[in-house]
Design an enzyme around this catalytic site. Structure first.
Site, PDB file in Angstrom:
ATOM      1  N   HIS A 194       1.026  -1.270   0.111  1.00 50.62           N
ATOM      2  CA  HIS A 194      -0.014   0.040   0.011  1.00 50.62           C
ATOM      3  C   HIS A 194       0.717   1.432  -0.156  1.00 50.62           C
ATOM      4  CE1 HIS A 194      -3.972  -2.003   1.033  1.00 50.62           C
ATOM      5  NE2 HIS A 194      -3.178  -2.839   1.464  1.00 50.62           N
TER       6      HIS A 194
ATOM      7  N   LYS B 141      -8.295  13.611   6.016  1.00 55.85           N
ATOM      8  CA  LYS B 141      -7.738  12.203   5.854  1.00 55.85           C
ATOM      9  C   LYS B 141      -6.778  12.508   7.004  1.00 55.85           C
ATOM     10  CE  LYS B 141      -6.464  13.709   1.397  1.00 55.85           C
ATOM     11  NZ  LYS B 141      -6.540  12.857   0.662  1.00 55.85           N
ATOM     12  N   ARG B 142      -5.837  11.297   7.214  1.00 54.55           N
ATOM     13  CA  ARG B 142      -4.899  11.316   8.324  1.00 54.55           C
ATOM     14  C   ARG B 142      -3.777  12.696   8.096  1.00 54.55           C
ATOM     15  NH1 ARG B 142      -4.767   7.122  12.306  1.00 54.55           N
ATOM     16  NH2 ARG B 142      -2.739   8.175  12.925  1.00 54.55           N
TER      17      ARG B 142
ATOM     18  N   LYS C 282       1.010  13.980   2.719  1.00 53.76           N
ATOM     19  CA  LYS C 282      -0.309  14.508   2.214  1.00 53.76           C
ATOM     20  C   LYS C 282      -0.501  16.131   2.193  1.00 53.76           C
ATOM     21  CE  LYS C 282      -2.606  10.284   4.272  1.00 53.76           C
ATOM     22  NZ  LYS C 282      -3.104   9.637   3.226  1.00 53.76           N
TER      23      LYS C 282
ATOM     24  N   THR D  76      -8.353   6.779  -1.287  1.00 57.59           N
ATOM     25  CA  THR D  76      -9.870   6.522  -1.701  1.00 57.59           C
ATOM     26  C   THR D  76     -10.771   7.454  -1.519  1.00 57.59           C
ATOM     27  OG1 THR D  76      -9.615   5.516   0.421  1.00 57.59           O
ATOM     28  CG2 THR D  76      -9.341   4.063  -1.418  1.00 57.59           C
TER      29      THR D  76
ATOM     30  N   LYS E  36     -14.644   8.788  -3.147  1.00 53.65           N
ATOM     31  CA  LYS E  36     -15.841   8.996  -2.415  1.00 53.65           C
ATOM     32  C   LYS E  36     -16.162  10.368  -2.782  1.00 53.65           C
ATOM     33  CE  LYS E  36     -13.936   6.217   1.272  1.00 53.65           C
ATOM     34  NZ  LYS E  36     -13.185   6.423   2.550  1.00 53.65           N
TER      35      LYS E  36
HETATM   36  C1  Z16 Z   1      -2.448   2.937   5.044  1.00 55.34           C
HETATM   37  O1  Z16 Z   1      -3.732   3.552   5.571  1.00 55.34           O
HETATM   38  C2  Z16 Z   1      -2.114   3.219   3.667  1.00 55.34           C
HETATM   39  C3  Z16 Z   1      -0.687   2.756   3.535  1.00 55.34           C
HETATM   40  C4  Z16 Z   1       0.131   1.939   4.334  1.00 55.34           C
HETATM   41  O2  Z16 Z   1       0.981   1.495   3.950  1.00 55.34           O
HETATM   42  C5  Z16 Z   1      -0.528   1.863   5.695  1.00 55.34           C
HETATM   43  C6  Z16 Z   1      -1.706   2.436   6.075  1.00 55.34           C
HETATM   44 CL1  Z16 Z   1      -2.120   2.316   7.507  1.00 55.34          CL
HETATM   45  C7  Z16 Z   1      -3.203   3.559   2.808  1.00 55.34           C
HETATM   46  C8  Z16 Z   1      -2.527   4.369   1.764  1.00 55.34           C
HETATM   47  O3  Z16 Z   1      -1.535   5.460   2.372  1.00 55.34           O
HETATM   48  C9  Z16 Z   1      -3.436   4.867   0.585  1.00 55.34           C
HETATM   49  O4  Z16 Z   1      -2.748   5.661  -0.492  1.00 55.34           O
HETATM   50  C10 Z16 Z   1      -4.215   3.914   0.129  1.00 55.34           C
HETATM   51  O5  Z16 Z   1      -5.327   4.355  -0.577  1.00 55.34           O
HETATM   52  C11 Z16 Z   1      -4.838   3.057   1.235  1.00 55.34           C
HETATM   53  O6  Z16 Z   1      -3.756   2.725   2.146  1.00 55.34           O
HETATM   54  C12 Z16 Z   1      -5.574   1.911   0.688  1.00 55.34           C
HETATM   55  O7  Z16 Z   1      -4.852   1.055  -0.049  1.00 55.34           O
END
Ligand code: Z16
Length: 833
Positions: free
Chosen positions: A374, A567-568, A573, A678, A682
């Protein structure tokens, strides 16, 4: 059930004089709707709790029946199953989802109305199940919804944290963390006290020969902790399938917390043992995109992997099939590297306990697992110190070394003249202490590795995992672009839009085949349709304005452009870019004549998101946003032309109110850093436009909706490395616009400048790693284009409608079908209605 409330009184979130104020700021055509929102009928807290429990239990009963039938059907047909291993499931609330999926929300609304309740008030009694940090956890929740909706025989496996992600409170502009204890009276989980697994830690490995003279290993001694299963039903939308999410809870194993120690007078150590055991599933680590190598986290990972694997193997053994058929019956997907120990654990079960030969076992293992990456951020890639693993899981470390040995031997054969590749791809990093590189172990132990958006998957192949592409060939690596479930993120969050779309398309089929949205495009020039579309957006903005009023006390004009970034909080970001842009706008307004101010497009800049408790820079960004808010919002020079809002404790339920209410949202990560994102999907699905960088899934969104419907800006991923390099060697010029912003901050315009010096210094003095200055000018000018576009209401509406019509690709139904075809090789179960 529950009884009719006797004492009714009118409740509003704020006093009558304040309502007048808000009303005055609301344009005449919208006032009626606003009044409806403001004057809510309200009863006592206890009555609402009772209404919630009664409704939840009624729907729960229905789910249990479908759930049992589904499990029976899956056992009977004996098809291949999917197991989704994720340390995070960010589920949000369950009741609304259950009502919609069962298709009885209208009946529930009527029933509750008869009893004197508004269904929305009952739904909002529920505490969010927040067992996740952000995107990764919410993706897992959307996947479960699609797996059930598409009738795949699938289970989720996770941890039952006693405390989910903390609740965020803002005190004097600072983030405070409050524990989120969410388990009291949770009707959606079913304890399975009879389903337990003993999990071993520490101890040592003994080698001996079996009766045939074969060398065998046994793991002995150490501690034992018990895993107890808690099951959560996952209903599909409009289907009879209700799948299972199994969450493991830790407790002292029965042998350990018995009366022996009490009888021996060792009360304190007996209690300590129990607390130690319960600590494992006590709390979710609150980091998004950061791994810190703590022993308790490794314990969580092994505890959950071992319990899940035991459960999966137990289920397989009941079929009495040969081990070679295991991969025909079982597909396990690893959500990030967090469950990588499952690879080692399955190999251990097969060779140490079931007595298979190494190669035979390893062949089964690699056919079973798939691994999803991810992120490419180095600080998020998991590495565990060898001494730590050695101590906690001695047998697993041996197996990891063996996996590495066989792997490196084959690489050596393949590249006989390349010494360096061996060091580069070794699972063990030769540092002090040595480290286990979990991503490499996950690649080697899986048959497919995927990224979550095209750019991200390309970067994996060309940078992070390049050597592995050379070794295994390109076919092991693939892309599956993320999505979101349209049931929660369109139908549930935006019922008015969903029903308008259904009216036009002749039904709600688009919710299970999102590509049908393309039939909306013919209505793009339809005046009446545009009017309805605009009205729904206004309505949703009012709903958000009300939430803002109730939670921050600030009044915002719902006719302003709502600009949202939720978002976080993370430097990559770039919420700092956004707030610097806001300050820039503020300074510009301050410098304008009254005449010039008339031309300004009124804007509300809305932020929300949690910072990891130990992420100091992220907390500084939150502090700056809040300080800017209190200066700007109280400046009578500015009035409605600019408002800045920080929404406390952003979570799934708040996202359901925020996403449908945006005019524009911000997805502005430094190019190449966001895996997918994501929330971008939305927002667009709800008719919001977006401003973004060429990063993550913004690229596919642009391809689908057309580049005239998105505001892109900033440097490209391919230029980032070079820019960073140049900054590092002193080639750095602070953007002149940004320099004005920094000057204002340093003049203490937003409180004590010292509080923000680390933030400005990270850009001016320490190489601007995230290219805030490089992208600032293009960001500001792109926002000026947003203003211009927003004034042209008809054009804006056309963009909004066209975008929604073209979002069909971003349903997790499409995503799950791709995983099923290209990674899992599973078929949906035929369900007769
Ligand atoms: C996370 O939320 C994501 C990646 C990661 O290595 C660890 C965590 Cl906790 C996120 C990505 O930052 C985001 O871009 C992506 O859309 C999401 O994972 C789902 O794939």
């Amino acid at each position: 059930g529950f009884s009719r409330p006797k004492h009714k009184r009118t409740f509003t979130g704020f006093g009558p004089s304040e309502i007048k104020n808000v009303e005055a700021s609301i344009p005449e055509p919208l006032r009626e709707a606003w009044r409806k929102y403001s004057a809510r009928e309200f009863t006592t807290k206890e009555e609402f709790e009772a209404a919630y429990s009664g409704t939840a239990l009624a729907f729960r009963d229905r789910l249990i029946i479908e759930w049992n039938r589904t499990q029976q059907r899956q056992t009977f047909t004996d098809q291949k199953r999917v197991y989704y291993l994720s340390l995070e499931f960010l589920m949000g609330r369950a009741l609304d989802n259950a009502m919609l999926n069962v298709g009885m929300k209208d009946a529930a609304r009527e029933g509750l109305k008869d009893l004197g309740f508004r269904i929305e008030d009952v739904i909002s009694q529920e505490h969010d199940a927040a067992l996740g940090n952000g995107g990764l956890g919410r993706l897992a929740a959307c996947f479960l919804d699609s797996l059930a909706t598409l009738n795949y025989p699938a289970w989720g496996y996770g941890l039952r944290y006693r405390y989910g992600i903390f609740k965020q409170e803002i005190v004097n502009g600072y983030q405070m963390e409050v524990p989120d204890y969410w388990l009291d009276n949770n009707p959606w989980e079913f304890p399975r006290h009879e389903i337990t697994v003993d999990i071993q830690f520490y101890g040592h490995v003994k080698k001996h020969q079996d009766e045939n003279g074969k060398l065998v290993h046994s793991w002995e001694g150490g501690d034992v902790v018990q895993a107890v299963a808690y099951d959560v039903p996952i209903p599909g939308y409009g289907t009879k399938t209700t799948n299972n999410l199994r969450l493991w809870s830790s407790k002292a194993s029965s042998g350990e917390f018995d009366f022996q120690k009490f009888n021996a007078g060792d009360y304190e150590s007996a209690v300590a043992d129990q607390q130690n055991a319960e600590t494992i599933s006590a709390v979710l680590y609150p980091n998004d995109n950061l791994e810190r190598g703590k022993e308790l986290r490794l314990k969580q990972q092994y505890f959950w992997c071992a319990a899940s694997l035991f459960d999966i193997v137990r289920r397989f053994k009941k079929t009495k099939r040969a081990w070679s058929e295991f991969p025909d019956q079982v597909a396990i997907q690893l959500n990030d590297t967090h469950p990588t120990l499952a690879i080692v654990e399955l190999q251990r079960i097969l060779i140490d306990i079931e007595g298979l030969e190494w190669d035979e076992a390893w062949n089964i293992v690699t056919k079973t697992f798939g691994y999803t990456n991810h992120t490419v951020l180095p600080e998020a890639l998991e590495k565990w110190s060898v001494p730590l693993v050695q101590n906690l899981l001695p047998r697993h470390l041996q197996i990891i070394y063996d996996i590495n040995l066989f792997f490196l031997q084959s690489v050596e054969k393949q590249f006989p003249n390349d010494r360096e590749i061996l060091a580069r791809v070794s699972i063990i990093e030769e540092s002090h202490p040595k480290m286990v590189r979990m991503a490499y172990l996950a690649i080697i132990g899986s048959h497919k590795v995927n990224g979550v958006a095209e750019l991200h998957s390309d970067l994996l192949k060309t940078t992070l995992f390049k050597d592995f592409v050379d070794i295994y060939g390109p076919d092991r690596f693939t892309n599956v672009t993320n999505g979101v479930t349209p049931r929660r993120w369109l139908h549930q969050a935006n019922p008015a839009l969903s029903s308008l779309i259904a009216q036009k398309l002749g039904g709600h089929e688009f919710l299970t085949d999102l590509t049908l949205l393309d039939k909306l495009e013919v209505f793009v020039d339809d005046k009446e349709f545009r009017r309805q579309w605009a009205e729904i957006k206004s309505h949703n903005k009012l709903r958000l304005a009300k939430l803002i009023k109730e939670t921050t006390g600030y009044t915002v004009n719902p006719e302003s452009l709502f600009d949202v970034q939720v978002k976080r909080i993370h430097e990559y970001k770039r919420q700092q870019l956004n707030i610097f842009g806001v300050i820039h706008r503020y300074l510009k307004i301050k410098g304008m004549s009254a005449e010039e101010r008339k031309k300004v497009v009124p804007r509300v800049s809305i932020f929300g998101g949690k910072a990891a408790p130990g992420y100091w820079m992220a907390k500084t960004i939150i502090h700056l946003i809040n300080n800017v808010a209190s200066v700007v919002n109280n400046d009578s020079d500015v009035g409605d032309l600019l408002k800045v809002i920080f929404i406390e404790d952003y979570n799934v339920s708040k996202a359901e109110i925020i996403c449908p209410a945006s005019d524009i949202s911000e997805h502005i990560s430094t190019a190449g850093t966001e895996g997918s994102g994501t929330s971008n999907m939305k927002f667009v699905m709800n008719g919001g436009l977006i401003i973004g960088t060429c990063d993550g899934a913004n690229i596919e969104i642009t391809r689908e909706i057309g580049d005239q419907n998105i505001f892109l800006f900033g440097n490209l991923a391919e230029d980032v490395e070079d820019l960073r390099h140049r900054h590092f060697y002193g080639d750095f010029q602070l953007d002149p616009g940004l320099a004005k912003v920094f000057k204002a901050i340093k003049d203490n315009m937003f409180g004590d400048a010292a509080d923000f010096s680390a933030l400005t210094a990270s850009i001016e003095e320490h190489g601007d790693y995230y290219l805030v200055s490089d992208d600032f000018h293009s960001y500001v000018t792109t926002h000026e284009m947003v203003d211009e576009a927003f004034v042209n209401k008809e054009e804006w509406l056309a963009k909004s409608i066209t975008s929604v019509a073209r979002m069909g690709f971003f349903s997790t139904d499409r995503v799950i079908n791709e995983y099923a075809d290209s990674i899992w090789n599973v078929e949906p179960l035929a369900v007769k209605d």
